[in-house]
Scaffold this motif. Structure first.
Motif, PDB file in Angstrom:
ATOM      1  N   GLN A 172       0.817  -1.212   0.000  1.00  0.00           N
ATOM      2  CA  GLN A 172       0.000   0.000   0.000  1.00  0.00           C
ATOM      3  C   GLN A 172       0.850   1.262   0.000  1.00  0.00           C
ATOM      4  OE1 GLN A 172      -2.791  -0.160   3.199  1.00  0.00           O
ATOM      5  NE2 GLN A 172      -3.937  -1.892   2.352  1.00  0.00           N
ATOM      6  N   SER A 173       2.066   1.175   0.535  1.00  0.00           N
ATOM      7  CA  SER A 173       2.945   2.347   0.551  1.00  0.00           C
ATOM      8  C   SER A 173       3.622   2.595  -0.797  1.00  0.00           C
ATOM      9  CB  SER A 173       4.016   2.179   1.632  1.00  0.00           C
ATOM     10  OG  SER A 173       4.783   0.997   1.386  1.00  0.00           O
ATOM     11  N   ALA A 174       3.449   1.676  -1.761  1.00  0.00           N
ATOM     12  CA  ALA A 174       4.126   1.803  -3.063  1.00  0.00           C
ATOM     13  C   ALA A 174       3.128   1.730  -4.207  1.00  0.00           C
ATOM     14  CB  ALA A 174       5.185   0.720  -3.220  1.00  0.00           C
ATOM     15  N   THR A 175       1.919   2.206  -3.978  1.00  0.00           N
ATOM     16  CA  THR A 175       0.923   2.179  -5.049  1.00  0.00           C
ATOM     17  C   THR A 175       1.303   3.109  -6.202  1.00  0.00           C
ATOM     18  OG1 THR A 175      -0.321   3.840  -3.806  1.00  0.00           O
ATOM     19  CG2 THR A 175      -0.975   1.534  -3.538  1.00  0.00           C
ATOM     20  N   ASP A 176       2.063   4.180  -5.893  1.00  0.00           N
ATOM     21  CA  ASP A 176       2.513   5.069  -6.964  1.00  0.00           C
ATOM     22  C   ASP A 176       3.460   4.353  -7.909  1.00  0.00           C
ATOM     23  OD1 ASP A 176       1.005   7.090  -5.881  1.00  0.00           O
ATOM     24  OD2 ASP A 176       2.668   7.979  -4.762  1.00  0.00           O
ATOM     25  N   TRP A 177       4.268   3.439  -7.376  1.00  0.00           N
ATOM     26  CA  TRP A 177       5.177   2.669  -8.227  1.00  0.00           C
ATOM     27  C   TRP A 177       4.409   1.795  -9.203  1.00  0.00           C
ATOM     28  CZ3 TRP A 177      10.091   2.961  -9.438  1.00  0.00           C
ATOM     29  CH2 TRP A 177      10.969   3.639  -8.590  1.00  0.00           C
TER      30      TRP A 177
ATOM     31  N   SER B 122       4.976   2.151 -13.133  1.00  0.00           N
ATOM     32  CA  SER B 122       5.394   0.967 -13.894  1.00  0.00           C
ATOM     33  C   SER B 122       4.434   0.678 -15.044  1.00  0.00           C
ATOM     34  CB  SER B 122       5.475  -0.243 -12.957  1.00  0.00           C
ATOM     35  OG  SER B 122       5.742  -1.421 -13.676  1.00  0.00           O
ATOM     36  N   ARG B 123       3.134   0.765 -14.767  1.00  0.00           N
ATOM     37  CA  ARG B 123       2.159   0.501 -15.822  1.00  0.00           C
ATOM     38  C   ARG B 123       2.209   1.570 -16.908  1.00  0.00           C
ATOM     39  NH1 ARG B 123      -1.980  -3.053 -14.269  1.00  0.00           N
ATOM     40  NH2 ARG B 123      -0.976  -4.777 -13.169  1.00  0.00           N
ATOM     41  N   LEU B 124       2.366   2.843 -16.515  1.00  0.00           N
ATOM     42  CA  LEU B 124       2.440   3.920 -17.506  1.00  0.00           C
ATOM     43  C   LEU B 124       3.663   3.763 -18.395  1.00  0.00           C
ATOM     44  CD1 LEU B 124       1.278   7.063 -15.477  1.00  0.00           C
ATOM     45  CD2 LEU B 124       0.016   5.826 -17.238  1.00  0.00           C
ATOM     46  N   LEU B 125       4.799   3.389 -17.815  1.00  0.00           N
ATOM     47  CA  LEU B 125       6.003   3.149 -18.622  1.00  0.00           C
ATOM     48  C   LEU B 125       5.765   2.014 -19.611  1.00  0.00           C
ATOM     49  CD1 LEU B 125       8.905   3.468 -16.010  1.00  0.00           C
ATOM     50  CD2 LEU B 125       8.433   4.980 -17.944  1.00  0.00           C
ATOM     51  N   HIS B 126       5.119   0.975 -19.134  1.00  0.00           N
ATOM     52  CA  HIS B 126       4.858  -0.164 -20.019  1.00  0.00           C
ATOM     53  C   HIS B 126       3.926   0.223 -21.154  1.00  0.00           C
ATOM     54  CE1 HIS B 126       4.514  -4.526 -20.854  1.00  0.00           C
ATOM     55  NE2 HIS B 126       3.299  -4.185 -21.291  1.00  0.00           N
ATOM     56  N   HIS B 127       2.862   0.966 -20.838  1.00  0.00           N
ATOM     57  CA  HIS B 127       1.890   1.332 -21.863  1.00  0.00           C
ATOM     58  C   HIS B 127       2.448   2.369 -22.835  1.00  0.00           C
ATOM     59  CE1 HIS B 127      -0.827  -1.081 -19.700  1.00  0.00           C
ATOM     60  NE2 HIS B 127      -1.178  -0.210 -18.774  1.00  0.00           N
TER      61      HIS B 127
ATOM     62  N   VAL C 128      -6.823  -2.410 -19.183  1.00  0.00           N
ATOM     63  CA  VAL C 128      -8.077  -2.558 -18.444  1.00  0.00           C
ATOM     64  C   VAL C 128      -7.801  -2.778 -16.962  1.00  0.00           C
ATOM     65  CG1 VAL C 128     -10.137  -3.999 -18.173  1.00  0.00           C
ATOM     66  CG2 VAL C 128      -9.308  -3.399 -20.464  1.00  0.00           C
ATOM     67  N   ASP C 129      -6.798  -3.596 -16.661  1.00  0.00           N
ATOM     68  CA  ASP C 129      -6.460  -3.846 -15.262  1.00  0.00           C
ATOM     69  C   ASP C 129      -5.907  -2.593 -14.591  1.00  0.00           C
ATOM     70  OD1 ASP C 129      -5.938  -5.614 -12.954  1.00  0.00           O
ATOM     71  OD2 ASP C 129      -3.849  -5.190 -13.430  1.00  0.00           O
ATOM     72  N   THR C 130      -5.135  -1.792 -15.335  1.00  0.00           N
ATOM     73  CA  THR C 130      -4.609  -0.540 -14.777  1.00  0.00           C
ATOM     74  C   THR C 130      -5.742   0.413 -14.436  1.00  0.00           C
ATOM     75  OG1 THR C 130      -2.582  -0.794 -16.092  1.00  0.00           O
ATOM     76  CG2 THR C 130      -3.055   1.387 -15.184  1.00  0.00           C
TER      77      THR C 130
ATOM     78  N   ARG D 225      -8.827  -0.405 -13.832  1.00  0.00           N
ATOM     79  CA  ARG D 225      -9.581  -1.011 -12.724  1.00  0.00           C
ATOM     80  C   ARG D 225      -8.866  -0.810 -11.394  1.00  0.00           C
ATOM     81  NH1 ARG D 225      -8.666  -5.701 -10.277  1.00  0.00           N
ATOM     82  NH2 ARG D 225     -10.365  -6.763  -9.195  1.00  0.00           N
ATOM     83  N   SER D 226      -7.540  -0.941 -11.395  1.00  0.00           N
ATOM     84  CA  SER D 226      -6.782  -0.798 -10.150  1.00  0.00           C
ATOM     85  C   SER D 226      -6.771   0.634  -9.657  1.00  0.00           C
ATOM     86  CB  SER D 226      -5.345  -1.295 -10.360  1.00  0.00           C
ATOM     87  OG  SER D 226      -5.328  -2.648 -10.742  1.00  0.00           O
ATOM     88  N   SER D 227      -6.742   1.601 -10.586  1.00  0.00           N
ATOM     89  CA  SER D 227      -6.687   2.997 -10.186  1.00  0.00           C
ATOM     90  C   SER D 227      -8.050   3.570  -9.822  1.00  0.00           C
ATOM     91  CB  SER D 227      -6.088   3.842 -11.319  1.00  0.00           C
ATOM     92  OG  SER D 227      -6.870   3.729 -12.487  1.00  0.00           O
ATOM     93  N   SER D 228      -9.118   2.851 -10.173  1.00  0.00           N
ATOM     94  CA  SER D 228     -10.454   3.370  -9.920  1.00  0.00           C
ATOM     95  C   SER D 228     -11.077   2.857  -8.636  1.00  0.00           C
ATOM     96  CB  SER D 228     -11.383   3.025 -11.083  1.00  0.00           C
ATOM     97  OG  SER D 228     -11.513   1.618 -11.208  1.00  0.00           O
ATOM     98  N   LYS D 229     -10.343   2.002  -7.927  1.00  0.00           N
ATOM     99  CA  LYS D 229     -10.874   1.469  -6.667  1.00  0.00           C
ATOM    100  C   LYS D 229      -9.737   1.301  -5.693  1.00  0.00           C
ATOM    101  CE  LYS D 229     -11.933  -2.887  -6.634  1.00  0.00           C
ATOM    102  NZ  LYS D 229     -12.533  -4.186  -6.920  1.00  0.00           N
ATOM    103  N   GLU D 230     -10.027   0.712  -4.556  1.00  0.00           N
ATOM    104  CA  GLU D 230      -9.001   0.524  -3.544  1.00  0.00           C
ATOM    105  C   GLU D 230      -7.910  -0.382  -4.078  1.00  0.00           C
ATOM    106  OE1 GLU D 230      -8.751   1.946  -0.630  1.00  0.00           O
ATOM    107  OE2 GLU D 230     -10.569   3.088  -1.017  1.00  0.00           O
ATOM    108  N   PRO D 231      -6.635  -0.128  -3.737  1.00  0.00           N
ATOM    109  CA  PRO D 231      -5.549  -0.950  -4.246  1.00  0.00           C
ATOM    110  C   PRO D 231      -5.681  -2.394  -3.800  1.00  0.00           C
ATOM    111  CG  PRO D 231      -4.785   0.449  -2.450  1.00  0.00           C
ATOM    112  CD  PRO D 231      -6.168   0.906  -2.785  1.00  0.00           C
ATOM    113  N   ASN D 232      -5.368  -3.287  -4.742  1.00  0.00           N
ATOM    114  CA  ASN D 232      -5.470  -4.706  -4.435  1.00  0.00           C
ATOM    115  C   ASN D 232      -4.148  -5.416  -4.657  1.00  0.00           C
ATOM    116  OD1 ASN D 232      -5.398  -4.431  -7.151  1.00  0.00           O
ATOM    117  ND2 ASN D 232      -6.990  -5.959  -7.569  1.00  0.00           N
ATOM    118  N   ASP D 233      -3.054  -4.720  -4.340  1.00  0.00           N
ATOM    119  CA  ASP D 233      -1.704  -5.280  -4.452  1.00  0.00           C
ATOM    120  C   ASP D 233      -1.376  -5.674  -5.880  1.00  0.00           C
ATOM    121  OD1 ASP D 233      -1.891  -6.969  -1.267  1.00  0.00           O
ATOM    122  OD2 ASP D 233      -1.361  -4.909  -1.775  1.00  0.00           O
ATOM    123  N   GLY D 234      -2.054  -5.124  -6.862  1.00  0.00           N
ATOM    124  CA  GLY D 234      -1.722  -5.376  -8.254  1.00  0.00           C
ATOM    125  C   GLY D 234      -2.127  -6.735  -8.753  1.00  0.00           C
ATOM    126  N   ASN D 235      -2.927  -7.474  -8.015  1.00  0.00           N
ATOM    127  CA  ASN D 235      -3.305  -8.812  -8.433  1.00  0.00           C
ATOM    128  C   ASN D 235      -4.744  -8.823  -8.924  1.00  0.00           C
ATOM    129  OD1 ASN D 235      -0.834  -9.813  -7.591  1.00  0.00           O
ATOM    130  ND2 ASN D 235      -1.558 -10.030  -5.490  1.00  0.00           N
TER     131      ASN D 235
END
Length: 366
Positions: free
Chosen positions: A192-197, A201-206, A264-266, A268-278
């Protein structure tokens, strides 16, 4: 002596025993998820075809090592990146089939996760270098790579590998083997302390790995194709560009489903509570299947070379027949590093024809 047997107590005790609450029956042959069959089968086919095809490429390149061209350099770097990816497929297949999930070390999990993205970045960036050379050579008559500057192609490939390693730093940090649903899985897990990472990471990939290269390749192709159609020697050049375009098309067709699912997963992850990227449920299954499809380009690329490159096919047949071939012609017909005379363009030809007409004697009109 009385021999009577009293059965009253036996039949009176008619209480039932609930096996469901006190006994759990585990069937060793319980039906498995379809992914435990589909994913290993897909990876196995890719591994066999990919190792055979890329092994054949390396054998041909090793036989031609004294006269490597610039195209050979790019092909061998693409081949090495594909072999590294293929080497990780048995581990991903084992994770899908075994009940324990990821049964290997955590360090091996980080390596496999990083190699997956390294191959993706190397593939798109190396194809970008090839397309850039063709664009500058055909549209602007600028020779980016040439035999006179062999160091430039090696520096370009080295920079591609360094950039790919830098872009996979989040994978080295956040890909771990963690226990989920009674199974250990090798996944991205962001605290939870590294949700910005995770978002970075996803933005770099996309952006760096998909959207920007896609836009650049589309621009290069739309500028190159009209010039080839108007060129007098366009048919000869079109063959090399058809090979490049098909390599790019196969790469994007293989990786596009995975990138779309990851976008789509990115969201989904940014629109709700963080779920550890899984991702969960169907999205998690989609990521597993599309990542397997993305790895398919590692075995399709050698098949494209065999089907499209006549010189490579001839050299392969000669090698299998143990015949010696001392030809320095391009095996891949990519056109990278080939000298382009300045008068090859359509405008140059028209000016040359006009000049020759002006210099012709006028006796023919008499």
């Amino acid at each position: 002596m009385s021999m009577d047997v009293e059965l009253d107590g036996l039949f009176r005790h008619n209480t039932t025993y609930d096996y469901d609450d006190n006994y759990e029956y585990k069937d060793d042959f319980e039906p498995r998820d379809s992914n435990t069959v589909l994913i290993p089968l897909l990876y196995s086919v890719e591994l066999v075809i990919g190792l055979l095809g890329n092994g054949l490429l390396l054998a041909v390149l090793a036989q031609k090592r004294r006269s490597w061209s610039i195209s050979d350099t790019f092909v061998i770097h693409l081949c090495v990146a594909d072999i590294l990816l293929l080497a990780t497929l048995p581990f991903w297949a084992a994770q899908a089939t075994q009940r324990c999930g990821w049964c290997f070390s955590g360090f091996l999990c980080k390596i496999c996760g990083a190699v997956f993205n390294i191959n993706f970045y190397c593939g798109i960036l190396l194809l970008g270098c090839i397309c850039l050379d063709r664009y500058l050579s055909i549209v602007h008559a600028i020779q980016l790579y040439s035999r006179n500057k062999p160091w430039l192609v090696h520096i370009s490939c080295l920079l591609v590998w360094i950039l790919s390693l830098v872009l996979t730093i989040p994978d080295w940090s956040f890909v771990i083997a963690t226990k989920e649903s009674e199974k250990t899985l090798c996944v991205h897990k962001y605290p939870q302390s590294a949700t910005d990472w995770q978002l970075v990471s996803r933005l770099l990939h996309h952006m760096v790995g998909f959207l920007m290269p896609t836009a650049a390749l589309i621009v290069c192709c739309t500028c190159v194709l009209p010039r080839l159609q108007s060129s007098i020697k366009g048919i000869q050049k079109q063959r090399s560009n058809v090979v490049i375009l098909l390599l790019v098309a196969v790469f994007f067709l293989c990786w596009m489903p995975y990138n779309i699912t990851l976008i789509v997963d990115t969201i989904r992850s940014s629109s709700k509570e963080p779920n550890d990227g899984n991702p969960e449920g169907s999205l998690k299954t989609a990521l597993m299947v599309t990542s397997g499809l993305g790895c398919a380009h590692a075995c399709l690329r050698p098949l494209l070379y065999l089907g499209l490159c006549v010189n490579f096919r001839k050299r392969t047949l000669a090698m299998l027949k143990r015949a010696t071939v001392e030809s320095e012609i391009s095996l891949w017909e990519l056109g990278v590093g080939e000298e382009v005379p300045p008068d090859q363009s359509h405008e140059g030809k028209e000016m040359e024809q006009m000049t020759s007409l002006d210099q012709m004697p006028s006796t023919q009109c008499a």
